[in-house]
Design a protein around this motif. Structure first.
Motif, PDB file in Angstrom:
ATOM      1  N   SER A   1       8.926  -3.797 -26.247  1.00  0.00           N
ATOM      2  CA  SER A   1      10.132  -3.271 -26.825  1.00  0.00           C
ATOM      3  C   SER A   1      10.199  -1.823 -26.067  1.00  0.00           C
ATOM      4  N   GLN A   2       9.270  -1.547 -25.514  1.00  0.00           N
ATOM      5  CA  GLN A   2       9.159  -0.266 -24.662  1.00  0.00           C
ATOM      6  C   GLN A   2       9.351   0.948 -25.790  1.00  0.00           C
ATOM      7  N   GLN A   3       8.299   0.753 -26.739  1.00  0.00           N
ATOM      8  CA  GLN A   3       7.999   1.914 -27.732  1.00  0.00           C
ATOM      9  C   GLN A   3       6.907   2.783 -27.072  1.00  0.00           C
ATOM     10  N   TRP A   4       7.429   3.716 -26.371  1.00  0.00           N
ATOM     11  CA  TRP A   4       6.357   4.261 -25.487  1.00  0.00           C
ATOM     12  C   TRP A   4       5.558   5.251 -26.330  1.00  0.00           C
ATOM     13  N   ALA A   5       5.787   5.627 -27.583  1.00  0.00           N
ATOM     14  CA  ALA A   5       5.072   6.620 -28.186  1.00  0.00           C
ATOM     15  C   ALA A   5       3.793   6.143 -28.771  1.00  0.00           C
ATOM     16  N   SER A   6       3.436   4.771 -28.924  1.00  0.00           N
ATOM     17  CA  SER A   6       2.080   4.288 -29.104  1.00  0.00           C
ATOM     18  C   SER A   6       1.506   3.892 -27.994  1.00  0.00           C
ATOM     19  N   MET A   7       1.676   4.144 -26.792  1.00  0.00           N
ATOM     20  CA  MET A   7       1.124   3.705 -25.547  1.00  0.00           C
ATOM     21  C   MET A   7       0.558   4.781 -24.794  1.00  0.00           C
ATOM     22  N   PRO A   8      -0.724   4.927 -24.121  1.00  0.00           N
ATOM     23  CA  PRO A   8      -1.154   5.824 -23.372  1.00  0.00           C
ATOM     24  C   PRO A   8      -0.611   6.000 -21.815  1.00  0.00           C
ATOM     25  N   PHE A   9      -0.575   7.196 -21.387  1.00  0.00           N
ATOM     26  CA  PHE A   9       0.332   7.650 -20.063  1.00  0.00           C
ATOM     27  C   PHE A   9      -0.948   8.320 -19.206  1.00  0.00           C
ATOM     28  N   VAL A  10      -0.791   8.339 -18.015  1.00  0.00           N
ATOM     29  CA  VAL A  10      -1.365   9.140 -16.959  1.00  0.00           C
ATOM     30  C   VAL A  10      -0.487   9.756 -16.195  1.00  0.00           C
TER      31      VAL A  10
ATOM     32  N   LEU B   1      10.732  10.706 -20.646  1.00  0.00           N
ATOM     33  CA  LEU B   1      10.992   9.264 -20.992  1.00  0.00           C
ATOM     34  C   LEU B   1      10.981   9.371 -22.508  1.00  0.00           C
ATOM     35  N   PRO B   2      11.920   8.565 -23.329  1.00  0.00           N
ATOM     36  CA  PRO B   2      12.175   8.585 -24.561  1.00  0.00           C
ATOM     37  C   PRO B   2      11.143   8.497 -25.395  1.00  0.00           C
ATOM     38  N   GLY B   3      10.371   9.152 -26.156  1.00  0.00           N
ATOM     39  CA  GLY B   3       9.396   8.890 -27.177  1.00  0.00           C
ATOM     40  C   GLY B   3       7.879   9.010 -26.400  1.00  0.00           C
ATOM     41  N   SER B   4       7.848   9.264 -25.023  1.00  0.00           N
ATOM     42  CA  SER B   4       6.432   9.143 -24.341  1.00  0.00           C
ATOM     43  C   SER B   4       5.715  10.506 -24.857  1.00  0.00           C
ATOM     44  N   PRO B   5       4.637  10.141 -24.971  1.00  0.00           N
ATOM     45  CA  PRO B   5       3.531  11.321 -25.234  1.00  0.00           C
ATOM     46  C   PRO B   5       3.235  12.035 -23.841  1.00  0.00           C
TER      47      PRO B   5
ATOM     48  N   GLY C   1      -6.528   5.688 -12.120  1.00  0.00           N
ATOM     49  CA  GLY C   1      -6.468   5.517 -13.812  1.00  0.00           C
ATOM     50  C   GLY C   1      -5.544   4.528 -14.072  1.00  0.00           C
ATOM     51  N   VAL C   2      -4.403   4.195 -13.770  1.00  0.00           N
ATOM     52  CA  VAL C   2      -3.542   3.103 -13.969  1.00  0.00           C
ATOM     53  C   VAL C   2      -4.377   1.749 -13.886  1.00  0.00           C
ATOM     54  N   ALA C   3      -4.714   1.398 -12.445  1.00  0.00           N
ATOM     55  CA  ALA C   3      -5.380   0.347 -12.170  1.00  0.00           C
ATOM     56  C   ALA C   3      -6.670  -0.277 -13.228  1.00  0.00           C
ATOM     57  N   HIS C   4      -7.225   0.925 -13.649  1.00  0.00           N
ATOM     58  CA  HIS C   4      -8.499   0.745 -14.480  1.00  0.00           C
ATOM     59  C   HIS C   4      -8.128   0.858 -16.031  1.00  0.00           C
ATOM     60  N   GLY C   5      -7.178   0.785 -16.368  1.00  0.00           N
ATOM     61  CA  GLY C   5      -6.762   0.646 -17.901  1.00  0.00           C
ATOM     62  C   GLY C   5      -6.608   1.780 -18.460  1.00  0.00           C
ATOM     63  N   ALA C   6      -6.223   3.101 -17.878  1.00  0.00           N
ATOM     64  CA  ALA C   6      -6.049   4.382 -18.852  1.00  0.00           C
ATOM     65  C   ALA C   6      -4.763   4.533 -19.323  1.00  0.00           C
ATOM     66  N   GLY C   7      -3.646   3.588 -18.740  1.00  0.00           N
ATOM     67  CA  GLY C   7      -2.607   3.693 -19.341  1.00  0.00           C
ATOM     68  C   GLY C   7      -1.371   3.507 -18.256  1.00  0.00           C
ATOM     69  N   LEU C   8      -0.133   3.856 -18.569  1.00  0.00           N
ATOM     70  CA  LEU C   8       1.048   3.558 -17.980  1.00  0.00           C
ATOM     71  C   LEU C   8       1.081   4.949 -17.120  1.00  0.00           C
ATOM     72  N   GLY C   9       1.595   4.635 -15.714  1.00  0.00           N
ATOM     73  CA  GLY C   9       1.804   5.790 -14.680  1.00  0.00           C
ATOM     74  C   GLY C   9       2.923   5.346 -13.865  1.00  0.00           C
ATOM     75  N   VAL C  10       3.495   6.415 -13.121  1.00  0.00           N
ATOM     76  CA  VAL C  10       4.628   6.294 -12.257  1.00  0.00           C
ATOM     77  C   VAL C  10       3.949   6.096 -10.765  1.00  0.00           C
ATOM     78  N   LEU C  11       4.174   4.922 -10.045  1.00  0.00           N
ATOM     79  CA  LEU C  11       3.410   4.888  -8.781  1.00  0.00           C
ATOM     80  C   LEU C  11       4.636   4.303  -7.676  1.00  0.00           C
ATOM     81  N   ALA C  12       4.385   4.405  -6.474  1.00  0.00           N
ATOM     82  CA  ALA C  12       5.203   3.956  -5.362  1.00  0.00           C
ATOM     83  C   ALA C  12       5.161   2.444  -5.502  1.00  0.00           C
ATOM     84  N   THR C  13       6.079   1.719  -5.273  1.00  0.00           N
ATOM     85  CA  THR C  13       6.080   0.360  -5.678  1.00  0.00           C
ATOM     86  C   THR C  13       5.345  -0.466  -4.666  1.00  0.00           C
ATOM     87  N   PHE C  14       5.324   0.012  -3.594  1.00  0.00           N
ATOM     88  CA  PHE C  14       4.330  -0.671  -2.414  1.00  0.00           C
ATOM     89  C   PHE C  14       2.799  -0.653  -2.909  1.00  0.00           C
TER      90      PHE C  14
END
Length: 294
Positions: A180-189, A207-211, A226-239
C-alpha cells in the motif's frame, strides 16, 4: 568516376539541401555543386533536381543513392575490419573520470575490453568533482550533464534511470505497508547530511510519510550494500538493481531522477588510437544498456 563523389551524393540525400550536405562535408556549397555536376557528367544522367528549397533525386538518382549507401556501409565495414586487426597496436593508459554510480557501471562491464585491446590500460577515477580535461587530469569524462567548454568533444551516451528498492526479505516483513506504499512504517537508507542535497536524497526525503533514513551513507554503493542486506528501502540506479537477484522494486522508475549521460574528451585526443578504442567500447556498452537496461 570519382568514387568519393558518391559519398557526397549520400550526404546530399541525407541532408536534402546542397548547403546542408556541404556543411557536413566541410566544403563550400559552390564546390559541392561543381562536384555534383562532375558526377552527373561522368554517369551521363541527371541525378538531382535542384530547387530553391532543396534537392530531390531523379528516378535514376534514387537508384544511385541506394548504391552509394551500400558503398558507405562497405567502407564502414572495411574500417571496422582494420580496427579489429589493429587492436593490438593500440597501447597506453586511458584515464576515465566519472561519479560513483557510473564508475560501478563501467568497472562491471569493462572486462571484454582487455581481450580486444590487451595493450591498453584503463584507469577509472571516481570523484564527485569533475576533473579538468583541458589540463589533462583525465582523458575522458562520463558525467550526468553536458560540459560547455568549447575545446571538448561531447557525445550523448544514454539516460540513467533510478527506482526505489528493498530486499525481498524487507518486502516480505513489511508486506502490507509495501503493497500500500505506507512508507511511515518502513525503514529507509539514504545519504548522510553533507550529501542530503543530492537529487535522489531530496526525492527520498520528500516521499509522503517517509521517515528520515535510519542508515545514512557517505557514498552511493553504501546505500546499495545496505539495501541489498536488508537495512531498508533506498534509491538505486536501475542497472544496479537489475544486477542484484534479491531486490524488489517498490517504485520501478522515478522519472524526475532521470539523468542524461554525456561522454566528453579534449578534441586533441580524437585521433588517439587508445582513446578511440575506449570510446568505441563504451559506446557499445551504453548501447546495450539502452536496449536491455543492463
Amino acid at each position: 568516376m570519382n568514387w568519393d563523389d558518391l559519398r557526397l551524393l549520400s550526404l546530399i540525400a541525407q541532408e536534402g539541401t546542397l548547403r546542408g550536405a556541404a556543411r557536413k562535408a566541410g566544403l563550400s556549397p559552390a564546390t559541392l555543386s561543381r562536384r555534383l555536376d562532375a558526377l552527373e557528367e561522368a554517369v551521363g544522367q541527371k541525378l538531382v533536381e535542384r530547387f530553391q528549397g532543396g534537392c530531390i533525386p531523379t528516378a535514376f538518382g534514387a537508384d544511385v543513392f541506394a548504391l552509394a549507401d551500400q558503398m558507405g556501409e562497405i567502407a564502414l565495414e572495411v574500417e571496422r575490419t582494420r580496427d579489429r586487426q589493429n587492436a593490438h597496436a593500440a597501447s597506453g593508459v586511458v584515464r576515465i573520470n566519472t561519479d560513483e554510480w557510473l564508475s560501478y557501471f563501467l568497472t562491471t562491464r569493462f572486462a571484454p575490453f582487455h581481450e580486444a585491446y590487451p595493450n591498453v590500460e584503463v584507469e577509472i577515477v571516481t570523484s564527485h568533482r569533475p576533473y579538468n580535461l583541458a589540463r589533462r587530469e583525465a582523458d575522458i569524462a562520463i558525467r550526468p550533464y553536458r560540459p560547455e567548454q568549447l575545446d571538448l568533444v561531447t557525445r550523448h551516451m544514454g539516460t540513467l534511470s533510478f527506482g526505489l528498492y528493498c530486499s525481498r526479505d524487507v518486502a516480505t516483513r513489511h508486506a502490507a505497508a509495501f503493497a500500500s506504499q505506507q512508507w511511515a512504517s518502513m525503514p529507509f537508507v539514504g545519504f548522510d547530511e553533507p550529501r542530503s542535497e543530492f537529487q535522489s536524497d531530496r526525492w527520498l526525503r520528500a516521499l509522503p510519510g517517509s521517515p528520515v533514513p535510519w542508515m545514512r551513507c557517505s557514498y552511493g554503493l553504501g546505500i546499495l550494500d545496505g539495501v541489498a542486506h536488508g537495512a531498508g528501502l533506498g534509491v538505486l540506479a536501475t542497472f544496479l538493481a537489475n544486477d542484484q537477484h534479491d531486490l524488489v522494486a517498490a517504485i520501478a522508475h522515478i522519472p524526475e531522477l532521470d539523468q542524461d549521460i554525456w561522454l566528453s574528451m579534449h578534441r586533441g585526443l580524437r585521433t588517439s588510437a587508445r582513446v578511440r578504442a575506449v570510446v568505441d567500447f563504451m559506446g557499445q556498452v551504453f548501447s546495450q544498456y539502452r536496449e536491455t537496461g543492463r
